[in-house]
Design an enzyme around this catalytic site. Structure first.
Site, PDB file in Angstrom:
ATOM      1  N   ASN A 200       0.811  -1.222   0.000  1.00  0.00           N
ATOM      2  CA  ASN A 200       0.000   0.000   0.000  1.00  0.00           C
ATOM      3  C   ASN A 200       0.842   1.268   0.000  1.00  0.00           C
ATOM      4  OD1 ASN A 200       1.006   0.047   2.587  1.00  0.00           O
ATOM      5  ND2 ASN A 200      -0.972   0.052   3.624  1.00  0.00           N
ATOM      6  N   LYS A 201       2.155   1.130  -0.147  1.00  0.00           N
ATOM      7  CA  LYS A 201       3.034   2.295  -0.063  1.00  0.00           C
ATOM      8  C   LYS A 201       3.142   3.010  -1.418  1.00  0.00           C
ATOM      9  CE  LYS A 201       4.115   1.822   4.294  1.00  0.00           C
ATOM     10  NZ  LYS A 201       3.251   0.714   4.672  1.00  0.00           N
ATOM     11  N   ASN A 202       3.623   4.257  -1.376  1.00  0.00           N
ATOM     12  CA  ASN A 202       3.784   5.052  -2.598  1.00  0.00           C
ATOM     13  C   ASN A 202       4.722   4.368  -3.589  1.00  0.00           C
ATOM     14  OD1 ASN A 202       2.839   6.741  -0.443  1.00  0.00           O
ATOM     15  ND2 ASN A 202       3.320   8.545  -1.669  1.00  0.00           N
TER      16      ASN A 202
END
Length: 400
Positions: A200-202
């Site tokens: 879910n990270k950038n």
């Protein structure tokens, strides 16, 4: 059903089995990523090797640092950071309770003790020098800051405080790839910066992490520890550079593999554009939510360049949060809480029962809600979220 604006390569299924009209986050997979990972599969070398090393160098160039070590996840990066910095049993690390539990866990696994510090305010839920000053004690050895939601802490002031008191600094930059404070990238201010590449990270490759530092001594220590303490990698021996290896210290298997590194390389090339899209959607939220006494929006007018990892709002004190989130779920809108304060978890309550001075964190822990935010989020979806939020709050207020 995937988000209607998801860009999936042909033939790939949605990563989610839940039929959210607006998910909290959504992965996008392009043909470039499929081609990148296919090249690694066909190469015959899947573990840590040339692709990982290229990715490490590209991330080092992106941040302007000398040393990057790719590891298996962000938690491993934190563990290696505390080990390399020599955290000793019983020594304290000042760190926010408003964070994921990984940093506190790794302080403990290294033998140290987390000393939880409060954040500045509901408007700026970040560690500041005044909160650090209140928690400083005779056993304090270092500081682990968190760039919460992708917004940078005031790192110039924090570094001045740390140097004044002889402390090292670790930056938990899991939310902040591409974020900057006063033009200097997050993760490069402190002695060590730790990034997560979770799904879910950038910047993501599913599972992975990156440890960055300007210090050659720390980089050498981490490179040894992340691969069993060996003085060479399998890739070096495969190329004939060495035929055997020595073990200087008991390390770990915290290596990243070339399969995931190939995804991270593609993601890195588009990170600045993706962060720009996140910032644009965060601004849509601010415009549509406006000034409403039933909630407040942190980080208004924040001076740093944010990675906009999360969009959070703080509900009014009398709003029943669980009921509100349930109503939004019924309308197909996924929300979350970032984060339940670490010091309130059962294990940490029992371990550190005397932790005090965390009033802002505890208040936020009851009132924070994270709304969906990702680069492909459409304006109509943001409008749906904000309209549904208003409707849900009207309903819970009518119920009470």
């Amino acid at each position: 059903m995937s988000s209607p604006n998801r860009s999936l390569a042909p033939g790939l299924p949605s990563s989610s089995s839940v039929e959210w009209r607006v998910p909290l986050s959504a992965l996008e997979c392009s043909e470039e990523e499929v081609r990148a990972i296919s090249r690694v599969v066909r190469s015959g070398w899947w573990t840590k090797g040339p692709v990982t090393r290229r990715m490490e160098q590209e991330f080092a160039d992106f941040l302007g640092v000398d040393h990057v070590v790719a590891v298996s996840n962000g938690t491993a990066a934190l563990h290696l950071a505390f080990l390399a910095l020599g955290l000793a049993p019983g020594e304290e690390v000042l760190t926010p309770s408003l964070n994921f539990v990984a940093a506190a866990n790794m302080i403990l696994h290294t033998g140290g003790v987390p000393r939880f510090v409060d954040v500045a305010s509901p408007e700026t839920p970040l560690v500041c020098t005044s909160s650090l000053e209140r928690a400083l004690g005779p056993r304090t050895r270092g500081i682990c800051v968190m760039h919460y939601a992708g917004y940078p802490c005031e790192m110039d002031a924090i570094m001045e405080f740390a140097r004044k008191h002889g402390l090292w600094v670790v930056e938990d930059a899991a939310h902040a790839p591409g974020a900057c404070w006063k033009g200097i990238p997050c993760g490069t201010w402190g002695d060590v910066g730790c990034f997560s590449l979770f799904g879910n990270k950038n910047l993501t490759c599913g599972e992975g992490g990156l440890l960055v530092t300007r210090r050659a001594d720390l980089a050498a220590k981490v490179r040894s520890l992340h691969s069993h303490g060996m003085d060479s990698l399998t890739w070096d021996r495969f190329r004939g550079h060495q035929f055997s290896y020595d073990v200087a210290e008991p390390g770990f298997n915290y290596r990243m593999d070339d399969l995931r590194a190939s995804l991270a390389r593609v993601q890195l090339h588009s990170l600045e554009r993706a962060n720009h899209l996140r910032a644009e959607r965060a601004q849509w939220y601010r415009e549509l939510l406006g000034g409403d006494p039933r909630w407040s929006l942190p980080f208004a007018g924040h001076e740093g360049l944010s990675a906009c990892h999360l969009f959070v709002l703080v509900l009014a004190e009398d709003t029943p949060r669980s009921r509100l989130m349930s109503l939004l779920k019924d309308r197909g809108i996924q929300t979350s809480i970032h984060y339940p304060p670490v010091h309130k978890f059962k294990f940490y309550r029992n371990l550190l029962p005397a932790q005090t001075g965390l009033e802002v964190t505890e208040d936020l822990g009851r009132r924070l809600v994270s709304l969906p935010l990702y680069p492909g989020l459409s304006h109509s979806q943001v409008r749906l979220v904000t309209e549904s939020l208003r409707d849900a709050i009207d309903l819970v207020q009518a119920e009470t």
